[in-house]
Design an enzyme around this catalytic site. Structure first.
Site, PDB file in Angstrom:
ATOM      1  N   CYS A 104       1.483  -1.151   0.050  1.00  0.00           N
ATOM      2  CA  CYS A 104      -0.317  -0.052  -0.181  1.00  0.00           C
ATOM      3  C   CYS A 104       0.747   1.350  -0.075  1.00  0.00           C
ATOM      4  O   CYS A 104       0.647   2.324   0.449  1.00  0.00           O
ATOM      5  CB  CYS A 104      -0.498   0.288   1.368  1.00  0.00           C
ATOM      6  SG  CYS A 104      -0.116   0.193   2.861  1.00  0.00           S
ATOM      7  N   CYS A 150      -3.208  -0.402   8.522  1.00  0.00           N
ATOM      8  CA  CYS A 150      -2.702   1.191   9.262  1.00  0.00           C
ATOM      9  C   CYS A 150      -2.178   1.228  10.234  1.00  0.00           C
ATOM     10  O   CYS A 150      -1.324   1.192  11.081  1.00  0.00           O
ATOM     11  CB  CYS A 150      -3.192   2.427   8.895  1.00  0.00           C
ATOM     12  SG  CYS A 150      -3.529   2.560   6.846  1.00  0.00           S
TER      13      CYS A 150
END
Length: 143
Positions: free
Chosen positions: A35, A105
């Site tokens: 990502c 995240c």
């Protein structure tokens, strides 16, 4: 229902503890090649093993910035041992949730804290259990 909680938006738009510590006791950098999120965490540890200051630099999406910001808030003032107990789930809960596709995240935020603590241990010759510092496997991340 909003995709992001008010806390996520606040930590994204007004991140806490952004920057670099030139005199850091430990620095950790982690990233997710899938990502593109890269986090660098800096910790300043006093003689009693307390994290007196911490900063971060994150290149990534709003969730990466928000989770980095919240992680620094959660470990500041805590002992190094307490910081090692910080879980990605605790970060998610403190932010009042994240969308499922952004949970990675919070994992990176946890790993950035661990990497900074490991660097602190290494610099100071402090023994540790390698199991406390697992290697990130990006194949389990979703981008």
């Amino acid at each position: 229902m909003a995709l992001y909680s008010d806390k996520v938006m606040d930590h994204f738009q007004n991140p806490r503890n952004v920057g670099k510590l030139d005199d850091a006791s430990g620095v950790g950098e982690v990233g997710n090649v899938k990502c593109g999120d890269i986090m660098r965490m800096y910790i300043k540890v006093d003689d009693n093993g307390i994290i007196t200051d911490c900063k971060f630099n994150t290149f990534g999406c709003g969730s990466a910035i928000a989770t980095s910001s919240m992680a620094t808030e959660l470990i500041k003032g805590k002992s190094v041992e307490e910081a090692l107990k910080l879980s990605n789930q605790a970060v998610v809960e403190a932010l009042d949730g994240l969308p499922a596709h952004k949970i990675h995240c919070s994992v990176l935020a946890e790993e950035a804290v661990r990497a900074a603590v490991k660097d602190y241990y290494d610099k100071n010759g402090i023994e540790y259990d390698p199991k406390d510092f697992p290697v990130h496997n990006c194949e389990h991340c979703e981008s």
